[in-house]
Scaffold this motif. Structure first.
Motif, mmCIF file in Angstrom:
data_model
loop_
_atom_site.group_PDB
_atom_site.id
_atom_site.type_symbol
_atom_site.label_atom_id
_atom_site.label_comp_id
_atom_site.label_asym_id
_atom_site.label_seq_id
_atom_site.Cartn_x
_atom_site.Cartn_y
_atom_site.Cartn_z
ATOM 1 N N PHE A 1 0.818 -1.203 0.000
ATOM 2 C CA PHE A 1 0.000 0.000 0.000
ATOM 3 C C PHE A 1 0.858 1.261 0.000
ATOM 4 O O PHE A 1 0.480 2.274 -0.604
ATOM 5 C CB PHE A 1 -0.937 0.004 1.211
ATOM 6 C CG PHE A 1 -1.953 1.120 1.175
ATOM 7 C CD1 PHE A 1 -3.097 1.016 0.398
ATOM 8 C CD2 PHE A 1 -1.763 2.282 1.913
ATOM 9 C CE1 PHE A 1 -4.028 2.043 0.346
ATOM 10 C CE2 PHE A 1 -2.682 3.316 1.869
ATOM 11 C CZ PHE A 1 -3.821 3.188 1.087
ATOM 12 N N LYS A 2 2.006 1.223 0.628
ATOM 13 C CA LYS A 2 2.885 2.400 0.712
ATOM 14 C C LYS A 2 3.429 2.810 -0.656
ATOM 15 O O LYS A 2 3.904 3.935 -0.829
ATOM 16 C CB LYS A 2 4.043 2.141 1.671
ATOM 17 C CG LYS A 2 4.976 1.038 1.245
ATOM 18 C CD LYS A 2 6.140 0.879 2.213
ATOM 19 C CE LYS A 2 7.023 -0.296 1.910
ATOM 20 N NZ LYS A 2 7.329 -0.587 0.528
ATOM 21 N N ASP A 3 3.346 1.910 -1.626
ATOM 22 C CA ASP A 3 3.880 2.206 -2.959
ATOM 23 C C ASP A 3 2.877 2.916 -3.859
ATOM 24 O O ASP A 3 3.248 3.425 -4.923
ATOM 25 C CB ASP A 3 4.334 0.915 -3.645
ATOM 26 C CG ASP A 3 5.499 0.255 -2.916
ATOM 27 O OD1 ASP A 3 6.349 0.996 -2.374
ATOM 28 O OD2 ASP A 3 5.546 -0.981 -2.869
ATOM 29 N N TYR A 4 1.613 2.964 -3.462
ATOM 30 C CA TYR A 4 0.600 3.629 -4.293
ATOM 31 C C TYR A 4 0.784 5.142 -4.250
ATOM 32 O O TYR A 4 1.070 5.723 -3.207
ATOM 33 C CB TYR A 4 -0.815 3.276 -3.819
ATOM 34 C CG TYR A 4 -1.172 1.817 -4.001
ATOM 35 C CD1 TYR A 4 -0.991 1.178 -5.218
ATOM 36 C CD2 TYR A 4 -1.704 1.075 -2.952
ATOM 37 C CE1 TYR A 4 -1.321 -0.159 -5.381
ATOM 38 C CE2 TYR A 4 -2.033 -0.257 -3.103
ATOM 39 C CZ TYR A 4 -1.834 -0.873 -4.316
ATOM 40 O OH TYR A 4 -2.162 -2.198 -4.470
ATOM 41 N N LYS A 5 0.602 5.774 -5.402
ATOM 42 C CA LYS A 5 0.741 7.221 -5.511
ATOM 43 C C LYS A 5 -0.606 7.935 -5.659
ATOM 44 O O LYS A 5 -0.676 9.149 -5.507
ATOM 45 C CB LYS A 5 1.632 7.576 -6.710
ATOM 46 C CG LYS A 5 3.015 6.925 -6.680
ATOM 47 C CD LYS A 5 3.817 7.341 -5.472
ATOM 48 C CE LYS A 5 5.212 6.720 -5.527
ATOM 49 N NZ LYS A 5 5.984 6.987 -4.286
ATOM 50 N N GLU A 6 -1.651 7.181 -5.974
ATOM 51 C CA GLU A 6 -2.964 7.787 -6.163
ATOM 52 C C GLU A 6 -4.052 6.719 -6.121
ATOM 53 O O GLU A 6 -3.780 5.520 -6.275
ATOM 54 C CB GLU A 6 -3.033 8.530 -7.503
ATOM 55 C CG GLU A 6 -2.876 7.635 -8.714
ATOM 56 C CD GLU A 6 -3.034 8.363 -10.035
ATOM 57 O OE1 GLU A 6 -3.579 9.484 -10.051
ATOM 58 O OE2 GLU A 6 -2.633 7.792 -11.072
ATOM 59 N N PHE A 7 -5.279 7.169 -5.906
ATOM 60 C CA PHE A 7 -6.460 6.333 -6.071
ATOM 61 C C PHE A 7 -7.103 6.732 -7.399
ATOM 62 O O PHE A 7 -7.172 7.924 -7.722
ATOM 63 C CB PHE A 7 -7.466 6.564 -4.944
ATOM 64 C CG PHE A 7 -6.990 6.144 -3.587
ATOM 65 C CD1 PHE A 7 -6.899 4.809 -3.236
ATOM 66 C CD2 PHE A 7 -6.635 7.100 -2.634
ATOM 67 C CE1 PHE A 7 -6.461 4.422 -1.970
ATOM 68 C CE2 PHE A 7 -6.205 6.733 -1.375
ATOM 69 C CZ PHE A 7 -6.115 5.381 -1.049
ATOM 70 N N VAL A 8 -7.573 5.743 -8.158
ATOM 71 C CA VAL A 8 -8.165 6.039 -9.453
ATOM 72 C C VAL A 8 -9.479 5.278 -9.619
ATOM 73 O O VAL A 8 -9.499 4.052 -9.540
ATOM 74 C CB VAL A 8 -7.222 5.649 -10.618
ATOM 75 C CG1 VAL A 8 -7.821 6.093 -11.953
ATOM 76 C CG2 VAL A 8 -5.832 6.257 -10.418
ATOM 77 N N PHE A 9 -10.557 6.017 -9.847
ATOM 78 C CA PHE A 9 -11.821 5.375 -10.191
ATOM 79 C C PHE A 9 -11.750 4.999 -11.659
ATOM 80 O O PHE A 9 -11.816 5.858 -12.545
ATOM 81 C CB PHE A 9 -12.997 6.318 -9.938
ATOM 82 C CG PHE A 9 -13.290 6.527 -8.477
ATOM 83 C CD1 PHE A 9 -13.969 5.563 -7.743
ATOM 84 C CD2 PHE A 9 -12.884 7.693 -7.829
ATOM 85 C CE1 PHE A 9 -14.243 5.750 -6.389
ATOM 86 C CE2 PHE A 9 -13.150 7.893 -6.488
ATOM 87 C CZ PHE A 9 -13.831 6.913 -5.763
ATOM 88 N N CYS A 10 -11.585 3.719 -11.940
ATOM 89 C CA CYS A 10 -11.425 3.254 -13.318
ATOM 90 C C CYS A 10 -11.546 1.740 -13.346
ATOM 91 O O CYS A 10 -10.850 1.054 -12.605
ATOM 92 C CB CYS A 10 -10.060 3.676 -13.861
ATOM 93 S SG CYS A 10 -9.721 3.074 -15.532
ATOM 94 N N GLY A 11 -12.432 1.228 -14.187
ATOM 95 C CA GLY A 11 -12.558 -0.214 -14.351
ATOM 96 C C GLY A 11 -12.993 -0.511 -15.764
ATOM 97 O O GLY A 11 -12.650 0.212 -16.699
ATOM 98 N N TYR A 12 -13.773 -1.564 -15.958
ATOM 99 C CA TYR A 12 -14.293 -1.868 -17.288
ATOM 100 C C TYR A 12 -15.501 -1.024 -17.636
ATOM 101 O O TYR A 12 -15.875 -0.910 -18.792
ATOM 102 C CB TYR A 12 -14.666 -3.348 -17.372
ATOM 103 C CG TYR A 12 -13.536 -4.231 -17.830
ATOM 104 C CD1 TYR A 12 -12.336 -3.694 -18.277
ATOM 105 C CD2 TYR A 12 -13.673 -5.612 -17.818
ATOM 106 C CE1 TYR A 12 -11.309 -4.509 -18.693
ATOM 107 C CE2 TYR A 12 -12.647 -6.433 -18.239
ATOM 108 C CZ TYR A 12 -11.463 -5.885 -18.670
ATOM 109 O OH TYR A 12 -10.452 -6.696 -19.084
ATOM 110 N N GLY A 13 -16.134 -0.430 -16.624
ATOM 111 C CA GLY A 13 -17.309 0.389 -16.857
ATOM 112 C C GLY A 13 -17.014 1.865 -16.649
ATOM 113 O O GLY A 13 -15.899 2.252 -16.300
#
Length: 212
Positions: A72-84
């Motif tokens: 988790f410490k390596d994530y730089k952002e949250f992104v709302f994105c999937g197949y839909g």
């Protein structure tokens, strides 16, 4: 799509972000979209086709569990994105965004086709104030006719002007708004026209590499 394998992959790592998959629904059928392929998967995810749409509580619980992992410490952002298209599940998106802002310091981004106003039958950009740090919108072309042929939106000719209107309004509420095109899918002249259009809208133009 009936032959596609389905699961409940609500969150998944991609690039340097934690991506959030809310829905299978999308008002577009873009010619270049991974959804159009017989086998639509990412290397690190078995399937992004959801058996059902998760509730906000389910999404939040999944993020909480992920926050306890070493990676988790390596994530730089949250992104709302999937197949839909995430704005198809707007209420869940907003509730999860509130949780993210209240709990973490990472920036929050939305990847969207920009047709959320038509999907929800109202102006949604004001709802993102204080909830999103960035919005990436798929522009695809400066030409409405090329856009419609490429994106194949259910809203037909209403889609392109709605996208531009959303982008312009979103820039009033969200710090960073990016309109993207995909290299090789349009002409160089079209790319240049997209850059000029983005300047008029007061947003950034990004040219993404085509992933074949």
């Amino acid at each position: 799509m009936s032959g596609m394998k389905k699961g409940m992959t609500i969150i998944y790592p991609e690039y340097n972000g934690l991506y959030i998959n809310l829905t299978n629904r999308c008002p577009c059928a873009c010619t270049f979209c991974i959804r159009q392929r017989e086998k639509a998967e990412f290397d690190n995810v078995d399937t992004l086709w959801l058996e059902r749409e998760p509730s906000a509580d389910e999404v939040i619980d999944a993020i909480k569990k992920e926050s306890l992992t070493e990676r988790f410490k390596d994530y730089k952002e949250f992104v709302f994105c999937g197949y839909g298209e995430p704005t198809e599940a707007l209420d869940v998106l907003l509730e999860v965004a509130d949780f993210l802002k209240a709990t973490f310091t990472l920036p929050v981004r939305l990847n969207t086709n920009g047709l959320g106003d038509l999907v929800n039958k109202k102006s949604i950009a004001p709802l993102f104030k204080g909830r999103l740090d960035a919005i990436s919108i798929s522009l695809n072309s400066s030409d409405p006719e090329i856009y419609e042929k490429t994106v194949r939106p259910v809203f037909k000719e209403k889609a392109y002007p709605a996208l531009l209107s959303f982008a312009r309004e979103a820039a009033l509420y969200v710090p960073k708004v990016i309109l993207s095109t995909v290299r090789t899918t349009i002409s160089v002249e079209d790319e240049e026209a997209c850059t000029r259009l983005c300047k008029e809208l007061g947003v950034t133009h990004r040219i993404r590499e085509y992933v074949g």
